[in-house]
Design an enzyme around this catalytic site. Structure first.
Site, PDB file in Angstrom:
ATOM      1  N   ASN A  83     -19.408   1.919  -1.944  1.00  0.00           N
ATOM      2  CA  ASN A  83     -20.219   1.249  -0.842  1.00  0.00           C
ATOM      3  C   ASN A  83     -19.621   1.524   0.478  1.00  0.00           C
ATOM      4  O   ASN A  83     -18.846   1.936   0.776  1.00  0.00           O
ATOM      5  CB  ASN A  83     -20.241  -0.211  -0.953  1.00  0.00           C
ATOM      6  CG  ASN A  83     -21.777  -0.779  -0.890  1.00  0.00           C
ATOM      7  OD1 ASN A  83     -22.320  -0.584   0.430  1.00  0.00           O
ATOM      8  ND2 ASN A  83     -22.182  -1.722  -1.665  1.00  0.00           N
ATOM      9  N   HIS A 113       5.846   3.762   3.935  1.00  0.00           N
ATOM     10  CA  HIS A 113       6.694   3.904   4.814  1.00  0.00           C
ATOM     11  C   HIS A 113       8.028   3.393   4.718  1.00  0.00           C
ATOM     12  O   HIS A 113       8.066   2.256   4.036  1.00  0.00           O
ATOM     13  CB  HIS A 113       6.012   3.554   6.387  1.00  0.00           C
ATOM     14  CG  HIS A 113       4.773   4.074   6.582  1.00  0.00           C
ATOM     15  ND1 HIS A 113       4.767   4.962   7.150  1.00  0.00           N
ATOM     16  CD2 HIS A 113       3.445   3.837   6.230  1.00  0.00           C
ATOM     17  CE1 HIS A 113       3.197   5.521   7.299  1.00  0.00           C
ATOM     18  NE2 HIS A 113       2.638   4.515   6.786  1.00  0.00           N
ATOM     19  N   GLY A 140     -15.650  -5.803  -3.570  1.00  0.00           N
ATOM     20  CA  GLY A 140     -15.518  -5.576  -2.106  1.00  0.00           C
ATOM     21  C   GLY A 140     -14.210  -6.223  -1.625  1.00  0.00           C
ATOM     22  O   GLY A 140     -13.523  -7.160  -2.144  1.00  0.00           O
ATOM     23  N   ALA A 158     -13.138  -8.997  -6.093  1.00  0.00           N
ATOM     24  CA  ALA A 158     -13.225  -8.902  -4.402  1.00  0.00           C
ATOM     25  C   ALA A 158     -12.001  -9.675  -4.174  1.00  0.00           C
ATOM     26  O   ALA A 158     -11.575 -10.453  -4.513  1.00  0.00           O
ATOM     27  CB  ALA A 158     -14.473  -9.741  -4.298  1.00  0.00           C
TER      28      ALA A 158
END
Length: 184
Positions: A83, A113, A140, A158
């Protein structure tokens, strides 16, 4: 060993190397063009996905906007769907199986990092691969961090932050993401 070879191998590398900088500009230019293609132009979108990614199965579909660092380190299987607003920082391999569905506003990040500030400001970084199995549904606003594997038939709820491996056949949620129940 070239910086690109170090990067893909998961070793410390300099992301400001000329070849890597050129590769990123190429990928970001392709993403910019992809994001401007009309929603009606399915075949043109598919052609661009194949230009951007290292390996593409049948029936890929990505809603704009999509962004990646290199593209050539991304492999997707058949029936891939993402999406809006997927970001993949593919400094090393990101492999996704068949029937992977990704909700909006998700990030898949292989780059890492140094924790030490002096090392970090030197610009050197490294990357850890990410593997996502078959038949995985990612909700999501999920963030998948470097070095993670997600097993087959798994659902990531989500808003989850996936910082450790998730096994097959589970529903996993939270920050940090953890399995909460088995799924058939």
């Amino acid at each position: 060993m070239k910086e690109k070879e170090k990067m893909v191998a998961g070793l410390d590398y300099n992301p400001f190397d000329a070849e890597l900088s050129c590769d990123r500009i190429c990928a970001k230019t392709l993403c910019q063009t992809y994001n401007q293609i009309s929603p009606k132009e399915f075949e043109t979108r598919k052609k661009y996905i194949k230009k951007i990614f290292g390996k593409v199965g049948e029936h890929p579909f990505i809603e704009p906007n999509f962004f990646c660092d290199y593209g050539y380190n991304i492999e997707i299987g058949d029936n891939f769907y993402a999406n809006h607003n997927l970001v993949i920082l593919d400094c090393t391999k990101v492999k996704m199986g068949n029937n992977v569905w990704i909700g909006p506003n998700c990030g898949i990040y292989t780059a890492t990092h140094p924790l030490n500030s002096e090392e970090r400001i030197s610009g050197i970084e490294s990357a850890k691969p990410i593997t996502i199995g078959n038949n995985v549904w990612i909700g999501g606003n999920v963030c998948i961090l470097p070095g993670v594997s997600i097993g087959d038939n798994t659902v990531i709820g989500a808003g989850s932050v996936v910082n450790k491996d998730i096994p097959s056949n589970v529903l996993a949620v939270g920050n940090p993401c953890r399995p909460i129940k088995s799924v058939d």
